[in-house]
Design a protein around this motif. Structure first.
Motif, PDB file in Angstrom:
ATOM      1  N   ARG A   9       1.685   1.134   4.796  1.00 46.25           N
ATOM      2  CA  ARG A   9       0.743   1.816   5.673  1.00 46.25           C
ATOM      3  C   ARG A   9      -0.455   2.342   4.879  1.00 46.25           C
ATOM      4  O   ARG A   9      -0.420   2.456   3.663  1.00 46.25           O
ATOM      5  N   HIS A  10      -1.521   2.684   5.602  1.00 50.17           N
ATOM      6  CA  HIS A  10      -2.715   3.195   4.941  1.00 50.17           C
ATOM      7  C   HIS A  10      -3.234   4.439   5.666  1.00 50.17           C
ATOM      8  O   HIS A  10      -2.865   4.703   6.809  1.00 50.17           O
ATOM      9  N   SER A  68      -4.345   2.324   0.889  1.00 48.81           N
ATOM     10  CA  SER A  68      -2.908   2.207   1.070  1.00 48.81           C
ATOM     11  C   SER A  68      -2.193   3.409   0.469  1.00 48.81           C
ATOM     12  O   SER A  68      -2.628   3.952  -0.547  1.00 48.81           O
ATOM     13  N   CYS A  80       0.624   4.942  -1.671  1.00 53.40           N
ATOM     14  CA  CYS A  80       1.415   4.469  -2.808  1.00 53.40           C
ATOM     15  C   CYS A  80       2.066   5.677  -3.478  1.00 53.40           C
ATOM     16  O   CYS A  80       1.492   6.267  -4.395  1.00 53.40           O
ATOM     17  N   PRO A 114      -0.259  -1.534  -2.008  1.00 49.96           N
ATOM     18  CA  PRO A 114       0.801  -1.458  -0.994  1.00 49.96           C
ATOM     19  C   PRO A 114       2.033  -2.261  -1.375  1.00 49.96           C
ATOM     20  O   PRO A 114       3.158  -1.871  -1.036  1.00 49.96           O
ATOM     21  N   CYS A 137      -1.424  -9.614  -0.088  1.00 56.99           N
ATOM     22  CA  CYS A 137      -2.474  -8.597  -0.038  1.00 56.99           C
ATOM     23  C   CYS A 137      -3.439  -8.814  -1.189  1.00 56.99           C
ATOM     24  O   CYS A 137      -3.019  -8.970  -2.353  1.00 56.99           O
ATOM     25  N   GLU A 162      -2.587  -8.702   4.461  1.00 58.26           N
ATOM     26  CA  GLU A 162      -3.647  -7.712   4.582  1.00 58.26           C
ATOM     27  C   GLU A 162      -4.738  -8.066   3.579  1.00 58.26           C
ATOM     28  O   GLU A 162      -4.443  -8.432   2.439  1.00 58.26           O
TER      29      GLU A 162
END
Length: 362
Positions: free
Chosen positions: A47-48, A66, A68, A133, A224, A250
């Motif tokens: 998620r971000h 993101s 982390c 992410p 990503c 993403e």
């Protein structure tokens, strides 16, 4: 729970507890999450959040980062931030931001993440800062399922520019039999030619064979990074026989302007009215001369409308077209299933009918 604990929209101010230099142009900013906001900022890996920043005398800047979590403080919120444009938040974070300062941001959001497939082989392919992410997703998958195996391919320029390498090495030590990390360096020669150069179709297929990935339901893929890498990987996997529902992806940056999105002025500008449903409340606003996309008029009337990159990349302004129709410029956040379900990106959509309705809550 209190109302504050359950509210998962809007903006919150969190205090900076640590700013750590990772690379010459990259810092990790750790934010303290108070107990009353723990439920709001609990996020699945991938998620971000959107950071909102207004430089002195400048216009508001929004950036998506993101989540982390730091290995030594899993309850904290950490953002890995790379410097971009001189007027962006990245420069501010790398040169001004300090412990004790506050950062304004949204709760975690997004749909990027590992599928819930216990025992599956998770193959992660990252390019540059796309590791942010994926590192969290690797740790989450390994700790969540004792039968899960994770293979990570990280494409970077040189070994010295590999973000989070120390943390990934520690994760490898913890899960030595279930975690594999492969680095492919585009600007540094290694003994094996397989790990030197850019990732193209042939190289990727060899890497997938090396980690025993398969084009069936035993393997799931998460991608990503820059547009070029992600599109190369998606095309390669599709040609290899991997089903679309086994791939999530993403994109971090669009790199090039959309050649199909000319600046519209005067009579060429889209006209009509836009009804926006945001937070359960409906607002109608008219397109005006100078508006390029539907986000422009909505933002005038409803400043809280979700958006960040305005490049069709982050997906923050995703909305469902429930009445009327729009034309969508080049974007990298929605897949074919999203488009078939009627979703669009407000930062890339132009009206095709006089009246349209967008549901940002859908």
């Amino acid at each position: 729970m209190t109302k504050l604990q359950t509210r998962r929209s809007g903006w919150f101010r969190l205090r900076v507890s640590r700013v750590e230099s990772l690379l010459a142009d990259t810092v990790a900013v750790t934010l303290h999450v108070p107990a009353e906001l723990a439920a709001v900022f609990t996020a699945e890996p991938g998620r971000h959040v959107v950071v909102r920043h207004r430089p002195s005398g400048g216009r508001e800047v929004r950036r998506a980062y993101s989540v982390c979590p730091p290995p030594d403080a899993p309850g904290a919120l950490r953002l890995v931030i790379r410097r971009h444009s001189p007027d962006g938040f990245g420069v501010y974070a790398g040169t001004v931001l300090a412990p004790g300062d506050e950062v304004e941001l949204s709760p975690p959001t997004g749909r990027f993440g590992l599928p819930a497939t216990p025992g599956a082989h998770q193959v992660l392919i990252a390019g540059g800062t796309g590791i942010t992410p994926l590192a969290a997703m690797a740790a989450g998958a390994l700790r969540r399922s004792p039968s899960c195996r994770v293979s990570l391919v990280h494409a970077v320029r040189t070994s010295s520019t590999a973000l989070l390498a120390d943390e990934l090495a520690s994760l490898k030590d913890e899960f030595v039999d279930r975690f594999t990390v492969l680095y492919v360096l585009s600007r540094e020669r290694r003994e094996s030619g397989l790990f030197t150069g850019r990732i193209d179709r042939e190289r990727l297929l060899r890497l997938l064979t090396l980690v025993d990935a398969r084009a069936d339901d035993t393997t799931a893929f998460s991608l990503c990074g820059p547009v070029g890498l992600v599109e190369t990987a998606r095309t390669t996997l599709a040609g290899w026989g991997v089903r679309p529902d086994r791939v999530c992806w993403e994109v971090f940056s669009a790199a090039e302007p959309d050649p199909h999105a000319p600046v519209l002025r005067g009579r060429d500008a889209p006209a009509g009215r836009v009804r926006a449903l945001i937070g359960g409340r409906s607002t109608v606003v008219a397109m005006e001369p100078g508006d390029q996309v539907v986000l422009d008029p909505v933002l005038r009337a409803r400043p809280e409308v979700p958006y960040a990159c305005r490049d069709g990349v982050c997906g923050s302004c995703r909305a469902k077209v429930v009445a009327g129709s729009v034309s969508l410029g080049r974007q990298h956040a929605l897949d074919d299933r999203d488009l078939a379900a009627g979703y669009t990106l407000a930062c890339r959509a132009r009206p095709r009918t006089d009246d349209i309705t967008l549901d940002f809550d859908a």
